[in-house]
Write an enzyme that holds these catalytic residues in place. Sequence first.
Site, PDB file in Angstrom:
ATOM      1  CG  ASP A   1      37.861  52.049  36.011  1.00 31.01           C
ATOM      2  OD1 ASP A   1      36.773  52.148  36.586  1.00 31.01           O
ATOM      3  OD2 ASP A   1      37.954  51.982  34.783  1.00 31.01           O
TER       4      ASP A   1
ATOM      5  CG  HIS B   1      36.237  55.363  39.128  1.00 32.80           C
ATOM      6  ND1 HIS B   1      36.135  55.274  37.762  1.00 32.80           N
ATOM      7  CD2 HIS B   1      37.119  56.372  39.361  1.00 32.80           C
ATOM      8  CE1 HIS B   1      36.918  56.186  37.196  1.00 32.80           C
ATOM      9  NE2 HIS B   1      37.537  56.860  38.143  1.00 32.80           N
TER      10      HIS B   1
END
Length: 387
Positions: A208, A231
């Site tokens: 993430d 991310h």
Amino acid sequence: MARWMLVMLLLVCIVEAKLHDIKTFNVNDYGAIADDNTDNSRVFLKAWSDACNWHGRAMFRIPRGTYKINPIVFTGPCKGSKIFQLQGVLKAPINSPTSESTWINFRYINNLILNGGGILDGQGASVWGHNGHHVLITMGFAFISNSYVHQLSSINSQNAHIAVFSCKNMTLRNITLTAPRDSPNTDGIKLSKSQGINIKNVHIGTGDDCIAIISGTKNVNISNVYCGPGHGISVGSLGKHDDEVDVRDIHVKNCTFNGTSDGLRIKTWASPLNHTLKASNFVYEDIVIIDVEHPINIDQEYCPSGNCGNKVPSKVQISNVHYKNIRGSCKGDIAVNFKCSKSNPCQNITGIDVNLWSSLGRTGRLTNYCSNVHGAFYGKQFPPSCI
Ligand SMILES: *[C@@H]1O[C@H](CO)[C@@H](O)[C@H](O)[C@H]1NC(C)=O
Ligand SMILES: *[C@@H]1O[C@H](CO)[C@@H](O)[C@H](O)[C@H]1NC(C)=O
Ligand SMILES: *[C@@H]1O[C@H](CO)[C@@H](O)[C@H](O)[C@H]1NC(C)=O
Ligand SMILES: *[C@@H]1O[C@H](CO)[C@@H](O)[C@H](O)[C@H]1NC(C)=O
Ligand SMILES: *[C@@H]1O[C@H](CO)[C@@H](O)[C@H](O)[C@H]1NC(C)=O
Ligand SMILES: *[C@@H]1O[C@H](CO)[C@@H](O)[C@H](O)[C@H]1NC(C)=O
Ligand SMILES: *[C@@H]1O[C@H](CO)[C@@H](O)[C@H](O)[C@H]1NC(C)=O
């Protein structure tokens, strides 16, 4: 020398020695068992309590070895500055017996140093993707001031690796956070309601956000961070809840993104708020982009599930964002995406020398996208700026 002078000198020496003396509290002396099986949380708490209440500098030490430990709260206020030294490996429970959302918690401590080169193993592989599992954030800092966290690794967190909430003057340095590319919600460092945070020389590869900066965070310097997979470094998501607070003064310098979905991202929900939230004063400079899908991305219609119902323009006002010397390869179609809010257009978005090319070489087509954005770009721009 007069006798009184000697006595004075001796006294000064004793006081000096006391000041520099660090009293050590070793968990093994309290009966901790490094067998990768016994739950050591009660023993750790007893040792912590003694270290915390020691008048003066104290070190809480976990030596080499693998220690199993259930969710635990190391709480203050303490008497004097504390060093938390982790040399061994801590292993998280797979089925947490408590309702704590975070595994290793630090709360209400002033002057905390964390070091030791140890490893926090969240054992995430046993819980990722299994419905109904209570997953744990590996390490949480709440209401901590004047802290220095370094020489630490966290692997396979069940949820985020490190969550920082309501902290002031904290440095995170020389730490490594890793989890597989496809592991769910394994944010690297999550900052909220905090200020005066310095993140430097950190390696993050996770499933993430490498770093997520959310509600109420200000005055953050991030430098020499390697992010990938993951991310990217994200501000947000913001603008979903009425109790959120402004985010401002974030400086990101000399960072590398390799194989990430996003690089430099600001994301806000297209949802109604009862007040305007501000996200302002961000500088991104000297950034290397390698094979990233969305290198520069302001998305004010953030909706990861693709199911956000009737969209209304975001009430987050984004302003004063500066991109300087950003270069590298993009594996998506849009290098710079500025999808801003119709009701609160992005203001003063500026850039100089933003040079991005397609990972597919000459066959790749790369463009920029702009909507509701005001500002100016200078210097070398590829693809050409749409502001
Ligand atoms: C910030 O915290 C560090 C300890 O990590 C301390 O040495 C420094 O003096 C603090 N700075 C301020 C302004 O309090
Ligand atoms: C960084 O931390 C590791 C342990 O996690 C240690 O071995 C190394 O010496 C540290 N590097 C620096 C420059 O402090
Ligand atoms: C961030 O850097 C600026 C100057 O580069 C400095 O004034 C500020 O105090 C730094 N903040 C932190 C939290 O380190
Ligand atoms: C930039 O970051 C890299 C690590 O990502 C580091 O090796 C290098 O020294 C940094 N450069 C500067 C000028 O700090
Ligand atoms: C927004 O609504 C929340 C409750 O939904 C309330 O607590 C808050 O005070 C409101 N803020 C403003 C600025 O009206
Ligand atoms: C980027 O990631 C790829 C794949 O993991 C790796 O082979 C390459 O060495 C990395 N490049 C840099 C500059 O770190
Ligand atoms: C625009 O943003 C830059 C920083 O990105 C800032 O220095 C400048 O003062 C801003 N201009 C206005 C008019 O707010």
